[in-house]
Design a protein around this motif. Structure first.
Motif, mmCIF file in Angstrom:
data_model
loop_
_atom_site.group_PDB
_atom_site.id
_atom_site.type_symbol
_atom_site.label_atom_id
_atom_site.label_comp_id
_atom_site.label_asym_id
_atom_site.label_seq_id
_atom_site.Cartn_x
_atom_site.Cartn_y
_atom_site.Cartn_z
ATOM 1 N N ALA A 203 -48.605 21.299 48.780
ATOM 2 C CA ALA A 203 -47.601 20.397 48.308
ATOM 3 C C ALA A 203 -47.583 21.104 46.729
ATOM 4 O O ALA A 203 -46.025 21.790 46.014
ATOM 5 N N ILE A 204 -48.395 22.099 45.745
ATOM 6 C CA ILE A 204 -47.911 22.961 45.111
ATOM 7 C C ILE A 204 -47.676 24.065 45.216
ATOM 8 O O ILE A 204 -46.288 24.036 44.504
ATOM 9 N N GLU A 205 -47.665 24.140 46.582
ATOM 10 C CA GLU A 205 -47.094 25.651 46.934
ATOM 11 C C GLU A 205 -45.630 25.690 46.941
ATOM 12 O O GLU A 205 -44.673 26.262 46.895
ATOM 13 N N ASN A 206 -45.651 24.758 47.714
ATOM 14 C CA ASN A 206 -43.784 24.585 48.692
ATOM 15 C C ASN A 206 -42.313 23.672 47.453
ATOM 16 O O ASN A 206 -41.800 23.507 48.163
ATOM 17 N N LYS A 207 -43.421 22.670 46.296
ATOM 18 C CA LYS A 207 -43.030 22.162 45.264
ATOM 19 C C LYS A 207 -42.278 21.003 46.197
ATOM 20 O O LYS A 207 -41.040 20.348 46.310
ATOM 21 N N THR A 208 -42.970 20.125 47.216
ATOM 22 C CA THR A 208 -42.942 19.155 47.915
ATOM 23 C C THR A 208 -43.653 18.210 47.784
ATOM 24 O O THR A 208 -44.710 18.620 47.814
ATOM 25 N N MET A 209 -42.748 16.996 48.317
ATOM 26 C CA MET A 209 -44.056 15.611 48.312
ATOM 27 C C MET A 209 -45.431 15.307 49.661
ATOM 28 O O MET A 209 -44.505 16.790 50.549
ATOM 29 N N PHE A 210 -45.603 14.823 49.148
ATOM 30 C CA PHE A 210 -46.703 15.004 50.609
ATOM 31 C C PHE A 210 -47.493 13.288 50.955
ATOM 32 O O PHE A 210 -47.324 13.128 50.354
ATOM 33 N N LYS A 211 -48.054 13.761 52.072
ATOM 34 C CA LYS A 211 -48.681 12.073 53.065
ATOM 35 C C LYS A 211 -49.463 12.308 53.813
ATOM 36 O O LYS A 211 -49.296 12.623 54.749
ATOM 37 N N THR A 212 -50.753 11.586 52.811
ATOM 38 C CA THR A 212 -51.919 11.654 54.553
ATOM 39 C C THR A 212 -52.820 10.348 53.594
ATOM 40 O O THR A 212 -52.836 9.701 52.954
ATOM 41 N N VAL A 213 -53.105 10.407 54.692
ATOM 42 C CA VAL A 213 -54.356 9.029 54.289
ATOM 43 C C VAL A 213 -55.983 9.648 54.599
ATOM 44 O O VAL A 213 -56.277 10.614 55.219
#
Length: 333
Positions: A203-213
């Motif tokens: 997420a930091i590298e791509n500057k995007t949100m992430f979602k995980t369980v």
């Protein structure tokens, strides 16, 4: 700055309730107070000045007597400005108190030294933080009821912060100070920790949100499943950390598992009805047909065989109807 600036008038008019106390052998003598303090105490200035502080205010609602009587000990001991934190007070000091009378004040004690370095005066000021306290309480209550919390991760300094709601999920004290190292105790296994930081790094590298369980173990040894959603914190096109939400989905996953178990049970029932029950029924139907052809010697035998055949077909229709209602769709194709 003008040399004739009226500091006394400035002190009198500031909105923060403040009182100046002279430190002497008899206690803490009130030498001055501003208009806001007068309104807070519902007393005239002339009725305040010259009085010993604890004689005028021997008790304070919502504060233990021993704590109240030692209010100025910390500033005298530390010899520096002291923030006593947020205290609950009644404002104004009425005989009949209602919920609206209860206010929260952040209390500061500022020492004024004489030429010999001894504390001569103490300025006591009270900042009204009632709205902030109410909003924080509502926020914490909403987090507790919804079982979710917030987290912050500073990638530059390798530090993290957790909200009280998040700490409640982990079943730890609100005083717990999280760190990269101390957080490791809550991961179910090393793979879970690696999976989380992999999502963060991507997420930091791509500057995007992430979602995980994520599977975690609380401080009390209870297994929990968390849905983590993170968003990079971007400053001048540089990601300095992550912030996100953690939601306890343990009950939701348990409900899904229960539904899946029921689904599997229905699949087993449908298989039993389709094969284990219908197979002997099919043999009965075949035997009835054979008997009718081979031993059709009289009307009574024919009637009995027809009745048996009718009952068997009727049972077959009932079983077929049950299968349609319980079997998964793919089994009916």
């Amino acid at each position: 700055m003008e040399s004739n600036f009226n500091y006394v008038q400035f002190f009198k008019s500031i909105p923060c309730p403040s009182v100046i106390l002279k430190v002497n052998n008899n206690g803490f003598e009130i030498v001055d107070a501003n208009d806001a303090y007068s309104r807070l105490c519902t007393l005239n200035i002339k009725d305040i000045i010259g009085k010993e502080f604890f004689e005028l205010f021997p008790i304070s609602p919502y504060i233990y007597p021993e704590i109240w009587s030692d209010s100025f000990e910390s500033v005298l001991k530390e010899q520096k400005a002291i923030n006593l934190g947020v205290r609950k007070l009644v404002a104004p000091l009425n005989t009949h108190t209602t919920f609206l009378d209860i206010r929260h004040y952040e209390i500061h004690h500022l020492p004024i030294f004489d030429t010999e370095g001894n504390i001569e005066y103490i300025v006591r000021s009270l900042t009204d933080v009632t709205q902030q306290v109410i909003q924080e309480e509502l926020y914490n209550e909403s987090q507790a009821s919804a079982q979710y919390g917030n987290w912050w991760l500073n990638s530059e300094q390798n530090t993290m912060e957790w909200s009280t709601g998040f700490k409640d999920i982990l079943e730890i004290s609100h005083d717990f100070q999280p760190s990269i190292e101390s957080a490791r105790q809550f991961y179910h296994c090393e793979e879970e920790e690696a999976s989380f930081y992999k999502s963060v790094d991507e997420a930091i590298e791509n500057k995007t949100m992430f979602k995980t369980v994520l599977s975690i173990i609380t401080a009390n040894g209870n297994e929990r499943w968390l849905l983590l959603i993170g968003k990079p914190i971007i400053v001048e096109d540089i990601c300095v950390g992550m912030r996100g939400v953690a939601k306890d989905i343990t009950e939701k996953l348990a409900y899904i598992d229960q539904i899946e178990n029921q689904h599997n049970n229905l699949r087993d029932i449908a298989f039993a009805q389709s094969h284990l029950v219908r197979a002997p029924l099919a043999r009965i139907l075949a035997l009835v047909q054979y008997l009718k052809q081979e031993y059709n010697e009289g009307p009574s035998e024919t009637t009995l065989l027809d009745a048996l055949n009718h009952s068997a077909k009727e049972l077959d229709l009932v079983i077929h109807d049950i299968i349609k209602k319980t079997a998964p769709e793919e089994m009916l194709r």
